[in-house]
Design an enzyme around this catalytic site. Structure first.
Site, PDB file in Angstrom:
ATOM      1  N   LYS A   1      29.681  54.536  29.436  1.00  0.00           N
ATOM      2  CA  LYS A   1      29.028  53.654  28.461  1.00  0.00           C
ATOM      3  C   LYS A   1      28.888  54.358  27.099  1.00  0.00           C
ATOM      4  CE  LYS A   1      28.635  50.067  31.162  1.00  0.00           C
ATOM      5  NZ  LYS A   1      29.438  48.853  30.945  1.00  0.00           N
TER       6      LYS A   1
ATOM      7  N   SER B   1      25.306  49.568  27.812  1.00  0.00           N
ATOM      8  CA  SER B   1      24.101  49.750  28.627  1.00  0.00           C
ATOM      9  C   SER B   1      23.143  50.685  27.905  1.00  0.00           C
ATOM     10  CB  SER B   1      24.500  50.385  29.968  1.00  0.00           C
ATOM     11  OG  SER B   1      23.368  50.845  30.668  1.00  0.00           O
TER      12      SER B   1
ATOM     13  N   TYR C   1      28.691  56.966  35.062  1.00  0.00           N
ATOM     14  CA  TYR C   1      28.371  55.668  34.447  1.00  0.00           C
ATOM     15  C   TYR C   1      27.874  55.875  33.007  1.00  0.00           C
ATOM     16  CZ  TYR C   1      26.432  50.957  33.921  1.00  0.00           C
ATOM     17  OH  TYR C   1      26.156  49.685  33.478  1.00  0.00           O
TER      18      TYR C   1
HETATM   19  P1  NDP Z   1      28.329  42.469  38.636  1.00  0.00           P
HETATM   20  O1  NDP Z   1      28.719  43.498  39.617  1.00  0.00           O
HETATM   21  O2  NDP Z   1      27.340  41.423  39.026  1.00  0.00           O
HETATM   22  O3  NDP Z   1      29.630  41.735  38.047  1.00  0.00           O
HETATM   23  C1  NDP Z   1      30.695  42.503  37.553  1.00  0.00           C
HETATM   24  C2  NDP Z   1      31.921  41.629  37.460  1.00  0.00           C
HETATM   25  O4  NDP Z   1      33.006  42.432  36.953  1.00  0.00           O
HETATM   26  C3  NDP Z   1      32.351  41.105  38.828  1.00  0.00           C
HETATM   27  O5  NDP Z   1      32.823  39.793  38.723  1.00  0.00           O
HETATM   28  C4  NDP Z   1      33.463  42.073  39.198  1.00  0.00           C
HETATM   29  O6  NDP Z   1      34.411  41.564  40.111  1.00  0.00           O
HETATM   30  C5  NDP Z   1      34.111  42.304  37.839  1.00  0.00           C
HETATM   31  N1  NDP Z   1      34.946  43.489  37.869  1.00  0.00           N
HETATM   32  C6  NDP Z   1      34.575  44.739  38.219  1.00  0.00           C
HETATM   33  N2  NDP Z   1      35.644  45.540  38.237  1.00  0.00           N
HETATM   34  C7  NDP Z   1      36.713  44.785  37.892  1.00  0.00           C
HETATM   35  C8  NDP Z   1      38.093  45.040  37.763  1.00  0.00           C
HETATM   36  N3  NDP Z   1      38.605  46.250  38.003  1.00  0.00           N
HETATM   37  N4  NDP Z   1      38.910  44.032  37.385  1.00  0.00           N
HETATM   38  C9  NDP Z   1      38.422  42.798  37.164  1.00  0.00           C
HETATM   39  N5  NDP Z   1      37.118  42.488  37.285  1.00  0.00           N
HETATM   40  C10 NDP Z   1      36.274  43.477  37.647  1.00  0.00           C
HETATM   41  O7  NDP Z   1      27.792  43.293  37.381  1.00  0.00           O
HETATM   42  P2  NDP Z   1      26.833  42.913  36.162  1.00  0.00           P
HETATM   43  O8  NDP Z   1      26.949  41.489  35.809  1.00  0.00           O
HETATM   44  O9  NDP Z   1      25.510  43.505  36.436  1.00  0.00           O
HETATM   45  O10 NDP Z   1      27.495  43.822  35.022  1.00  0.00           O
HETATM   46  C11 NDP Z   1      28.274  43.305  33.976  1.00  0.00           C
HETATM   47  C12 NDP Z   1      28.338  44.361  32.882  1.00  0.00           C
HETATM   48  O11 NDP Z   1      27.021  44.643  32.418  1.00  0.00           O
HETATM   49  C13 NDP Z   1      28.931  45.688  33.337  1.00  0.00           C
HETATM   50  O12 NDP Z   1      29.759  46.209  32.331  1.00  0.00           O
HETATM   51  C14 NDP Z   1      27.702  46.560  33.519  1.00  0.00           C
HETATM   52  O13 NDP Z   1      28.005  47.923  33.368  1.00  0.00           O
HETATM   53  C15 NDP Z   1      26.817  46.041  32.412  1.00  0.00           C
HETATM   54  N6  NDP Z   1      25.404  46.316  32.602  1.00  0.00           N
HETATM   55  C16 NDP Z   1      24.755  45.872  33.721  1.00  0.00           C
HETATM   56  C17 NDP Z   1      23.422  46.151  33.887  1.00  0.00           C
HETATM   57  C18 NDP Z   1      22.676  45.723  35.097  1.00  0.00           C
HETATM   58  O14 NDP Z   1      21.570  46.258  35.328  1.00  0.00           O
HETATM   59  N7  NDP Z   1      23.162  44.772  35.873  1.00  0.00           N
HETATM   60  C19 NDP Z   1      22.645  46.919  32.884  1.00  0.00           C
HETATM   61  C20 NDP Z   1      23.430  47.310  31.743  1.00  0.00           C
HETATM   62  C21 NDP Z   1      24.743  47.019  31.625  1.00  0.00           C
HETATM   63  P3  NDP Z   1      34.335  42.027  41.683  1.00  0.00           P
HETATM   64  O15 NDP Z   1      32.984  41.625  42.173  1.00  0.00           O
HETATM   65  O16 NDP Z   1      35.437  41.263  42.269  1.00  0.00           O
HETATM   66  O17 NDP Z   1      34.536  43.507  41.674  1.00  0.00           O
END
Ligand code: NDP
Length: 244
Positions: free
Chosen positions: A153, A136, A149
């Site tokens: 990262k 991020s 957070y």
């Molecule tokens: P979402 O919350 O939309 O999706 C995250 C996914 O990861 C979900 O399917 C969630 O499952 C899964 N997940 C979370 N915890 C676990 C766990 N313990 N075991 C298995 N699966 C897990 O997030 P984003 O798509 O926005 O984020 C994806 C990545 O991008 C992350 O690493 C985030 O930090 C990074 N990011 C996001 C940004 C943003 O603005 N969106 C900006 C910069 C980086 P469930 O819903 O079941 O928990």
């Protein structure tokens, strides 16, 4: 520039929603055999309905032993996307041990562990591979209520560099993408308030948040042979935010 993944086997964590789900679908469309790992079974069911070739694995990646068991028979993997992540926002003085541990377990420890499992196989087969960690802009800048957070990262970026160093002799490349805000379920927690969002957007030279596809395209590039000499790099997907 055409990128295809025919004959490649990919594993995407956090593939149930947001960036991970879109990445899994894009890899499958590009010809890869995709293993989708996430913890909500209902998300895997809708994913498989949308793309029946996807192999679903349901596990909480924060649980080290459960992850070991779930991925034991995952088979050879050429491409890995460590995308699963969580954001628990708290003012610094109110951060709890629980939110610190849960955040590091998913955002850092799971990326380390899944990479160990996958890269051991890559090393044994001598076939190389490419790994992308979803970091991020928060690894490089401070945001209010984001102490944990940001720290996860920052840790993930250093993990990327050391993994790149240690795995390169096996022709395994490790890079990260570092997006700005993308309006997924996760981002809605921190950026739904228009006043807050507009302040953030005003700091992005391109004047907008990123779209999921902006991130997915960068991930596909780093996974592909088109980035064959890129290793240990972080690629901002931030409209210039980190340049300022
Ligand atoms: P979402 O919350 O939309 O999706 C995250 C996914 O990861 C979900 O399917 C969630 O499952 C899964 N997940 C979370 N915890 C676990 C766990 N313990 N075991 C298995 N699966 C897990 O997030 P984003 O798509 O926005 O984020 C994806 C990545 O991008 C992350 O690493 C985030 O930090 C990074 N990011 C996001 C940004 C943003 O603005 N969106 C900006 C910069 C980086 P469930 O819903 O079941 O928990």
């Amino acid at each position: 520039m055409e990128i295809t993944f025919t004959g490649k086997r990919a594993l995407v964590t956090g593939a149930g929603k947001g960036i991970g789900r879109a990445t899994a679908l894009a890899l499958a469309r590009g010809g890869a055999e995709v293993t989708a790992v996430t913890r909500t079974q209902a998300d895997l069911e809708t994913l498989v309905r949308e793309c029946p070739s996807v192999k679903p694995v349901c596990v909480d990646l924060a649980d080290w032993d459960a992850t070991e068991r779930a991925l034991k028979d995952v088979g050879p993997i050429d491409l890995l996307v460590n995308n699963a992540g969580c954001a628990m926002l708290q003012p610094f003085l109110e951060i709890t041990q629980d939110s610190f541990d849960k955040s590091f377990d998913v955002n850092v420890k799971a990326a380390l562990h899944v990479t160990q499992i996958v890269a051991r196989g890559m090393k044994a087969r001598g076939s190389g591979g490419s790994i992308v960690n979803i970091s991020s802009q928060a690894s490089h800048r401070a945001f209010k209520d984001h102490a944990v957070y940001c720290a996860t990262k920052g840790a993930l970026d250093m993990l990327t560099k050391v993994m790149a160093l240690e795995l390169a002799p096996y022709q395994i490349r490790v890079n990260s993408v570092n997006p700005t805000v993308v309006m997924t379920d996760m981002a809605k927690i921190g950026w739904s308030d228009p006043a807050k969002a507009n302040t953030m957007i005003s700091r992005i030279p391109m004047g907008k948040f990123a779209e999921v596809e902006d991130v997915v395209h960068a991930i596909l590039f780093l996974l592909s042979d088109k980035s064959a000499m890129t290793n240990g790099a972080f690629l901002p997907i931030d409209g210039g935010f980190l340049a300022c």
